[in-house]
Design a protein around this motif. Structure first.
Motif, short mmCIF file in Angstrom:
data_model
loop_
_atom_site.label_atom_id
_atom_site.label_comp_id
_atom_site.label_asym_id
_atom_site.label_seq_id
_atom_site.Cartn_x
_atom_site.Cartn_y
_atom_site.Cartn_z
N VAL A 1 0.53 0.49 -10.00
CA VAL A 1 1.80 0.86 -10.22
C VAL A 1 2.38 0.94 -8.92
O VAL A 1 1.92 1.72 -8.14
N SER A 2 3.43 0.30 -8.47
CA SER A 2 4.23 0.29 -7.23
C SER A 2 5.19 1.33 -7.35
O SER A 2 5.86 1.68 -8.19
N ASN A 3 5.14 2.37 -6.32
CA ASN A 3 5.65 3.27 -6.04
C ASN A 3 6.94 3.12 -4.92
O ASN A 3 7.75 3.85 -4.69
N GLY A 4 6.81 1.88 -4.42
CA GLY A 4 7.75 1.71 -3.16
C GLY A 4 7.37 2.31 -1.86
O GLY A 4 8.20 2.57 -0.92
N LEU A 5 6.10 2.86 -1.88
CA LEU A 5 5.75 4.00 -0.64
C LEU A 5 5.51 2.79 0.47
O LEU A 5 4.67 1.93 0.52
N VAL A 6 6.11 3.27 1.70
CA VAL A 6 5.97 2.43 2.77
C VAL A 6 5.73 3.32 3.87
O VAL A 6 6.79 4.00 4.45
N ASN A 7 4.54 3.65 4.45
CA ASN A 7 4.03 4.77 5.38
C ASN A 7 2.82 4.70 5.59
O ASN A 7 2.02 4.14 5.01
N THR A 8 2.37 5.78 6.23
CA THR A 8 1.09 6.31 6.14
C THR A 8 0.70 7.30 5.13
O THR A 8 1.74 8.10 4.81
N LEU A 9 -0.36 7.61 4.80
CA LEU A 9 -0.69 8.80 4.17
C LEU A 9 -0.74 10.10 4.79
O LEU A 9 -1.74 9.99 5.75
N PRO A 10 -0.14 11.18 4.66
CA PRO A 10 -0.38 12.25 5.23
C PRO A 10 -1.72 13.09 5.26
O PRO A 10 -2.41 12.95 4.33
N LEU A 55 4.45 12.14 -11.27
CA LEU A 55 5.30 11.12 -12.21
C LEU A 55 4.87 9.57 -11.83
O LEU A 55 5.01 9.18 -13.05
N GLU A 56 4.24 9.20 -11.00
CA GLU A 56 3.68 8.00 -10.75
C GLU A 56 2.15 8.06 -10.83
O GLU A 56 1.70 7.19 -11.46
N GLY A 57 1.51 8.83 -9.89
CA GLY A 57 0.15 8.83 -9.88
C GLY A 57 -0.53 7.93 -9.26
O GLY A 57 -1.73 8.25 -8.77
N LEU A 58 -0.03 6.64 -8.72
CA LEU A 58 -0.69 5.77 -8.00
C LEU A 58 -0.10 5.36 -6.66
O LEU A 58 0.77 5.42 -6.21
N PHE A 59 -1.22 5.32 -5.70
CA PHE A 59 -0.95 5.03 -4.51
C PHE A 59 -1.25 3.49 -4.31
O PHE A 59 -1.06 2.53 -3.29
N ALA A 60 -1.93 2.67 -5.36
CA ALA A 60 -2.02 1.44 -5.56
C ALA A 60 -0.65 0.74 -5.39
O ALA A 60 0.09 1.04 -6.09
N TRP A 61 -0.83 -0.80 -4.89
CA TRP A 61 0.11 -1.64 -5.24
C TRP A 61 1.45 -1.17 -4.40
O TRP A 61 2.55 -1.18 -5.04
N ASN A 62 1.32 -0.79 -3.03
CA ASN A 62 2.43 -0.25 -2.35
C ASN A 62 2.48 -0.97 -0.98
O ASN A 62 1.84 -2.16 -0.91
N PHE A 82 -10.43 6.15 -7.88
CA PHE A 82 -9.73 6.23 -6.64
C PHE A 82 -9.39 4.80 -6.45
O PHE A 82 -10.23 4.04 -6.38
N SER A 83 -7.95 4.66 -6.11
CA SER A 83 -7.67 3.38 -5.78
C SER A 83 -6.49 3.30 -4.80
O SER A 83 -5.38 3.96 -4.99
N VAL A 84 -6.58 2.55 -3.90
CA VAL A 84 -5.51 2.21 -2.88
C VAL A 84 -5.14 0.63 -2.70
O VAL A 84 -5.00 0.08 -1.67
N THR A 85 -5.65 0.06 -4.19
CA THR A 85 -5.21 -1.49 -3.93
C THR A 85 -4.00 -1.95 -3.68
O THR A 85 -2.97 -1.46 -3.70
N ASN A 86 -4.11 -3.20 -2.71
CA ASN A 86 -3.13 -3.85 -2.38
C ASN A 86 -1.99 -2.96 -1.54
O ASN A 86 -0.91 -2.72 -1.90
N ASN A 87 -2.66 -2.66 -0.32
CA ASN A 87 -1.67 -2.14 0.42
C ASN A 87 -2.38 -2.65 1.95
O ASN A 87 -2.50 -3.68 1.95
#
Length: 222
Positions: A1-10, A55-62, A82-87
């Protein structure tokens, strides 16, 4: 699920050591409430991330970029996936992710720009019973024999589309419960296919270990 996150993970995410579901599935995050409140007060950026967890839960697809923080290895109570798919992650896979020994569903780094070696420590994810996926990265090591310890996998074991070298470990034949995908194609693997691994071909619906490899060709001595 895309959250539209564009940055690094803190790196501060590593403070959430009580996180049980992890970095992946909507509605399953279980964090200690008091710890969350303290961290929200300390760091407003992290507060926004925590809201996404809930609310969203996913870091995948961002479009997350940079390296995967080693501090994520502090989520030792991770129970599900654990998924960081498609980043757009680059750099190496932290060995600390091998501490997710309680993970029960899948470990997924599909479609990033990760390079370097496959950590042997990921062989500790012995409770993972669904999938192990590194397709479409730039990993360039041999396949660790320790991955034969992932004997509970039932759905997919996928290392396709990397630059992996060396021979296929016979220990991978110990993943006898796999029934969906077993992919090692499009690498630079060499040597003979171990009979233990070849035996898995009759039980999976998706099988690719020979395409764009050098199997059957002796591996060069290094």
């Amino acid at each position: 699920v895309s959250n539209g996150l564009v940055n690094t993970l803190p790196t501060e995410l590593g403070q959430l050591t009580s996180l049980k579901s992890g970095v992946t599935h909507p509605g399953t995050c279980r964090c200690d409430l008091i710890l969350i409140i303290i961290i929200i007060i300390m760091n407003t950026t992290l507060a926004r991330i925590l809201i996404l967890f809930e609310l969203e839960g996913l870091f995948a697809w961002n479009t997350l970029e940079g390296t995967v923080p080693t501090q994520l290895g502090r989520f030792t109570s991770m129970l599900y996936e654990f998924s960081v798919t498609n980043n757009e992650f680059t750099g190496t896979i932290p060995t600390q992710l091998g501490r997710f020994s309680s993970l029960t569903q899948f470990f997924d780094l599909f479609d990033n720009h990760l390079n370097g070696t496959l950590p042997t420590e990921l062989g500790n994810l012995k409770n993972n019973d669904i999938g192990f996926n590194f397709i479409t990265n730039s990993l360039s090591s041999t396949i660790p024999t320790e991955y034969g310890h992932l004997t509970k996998l039932t759905s997919f074991f996928s290392l396709k589309l990397n630059s992996l070298t060396g021979s296929i470990p016979s220990q991978l034949g110990m993943i006898t419960g796999i029934n969906d995908h077993f992919y090692l194609g499009s690498n630079s693997l060499c040597g003979d296919i171990p009979s233990e691994v070849a035996a898995l071909s009759s039980q999976v619906s998706g099988w690719d270990i020979t395409s764009n490899n050098d199997l059957g060709t002796p591996c060069c001595e290094t």
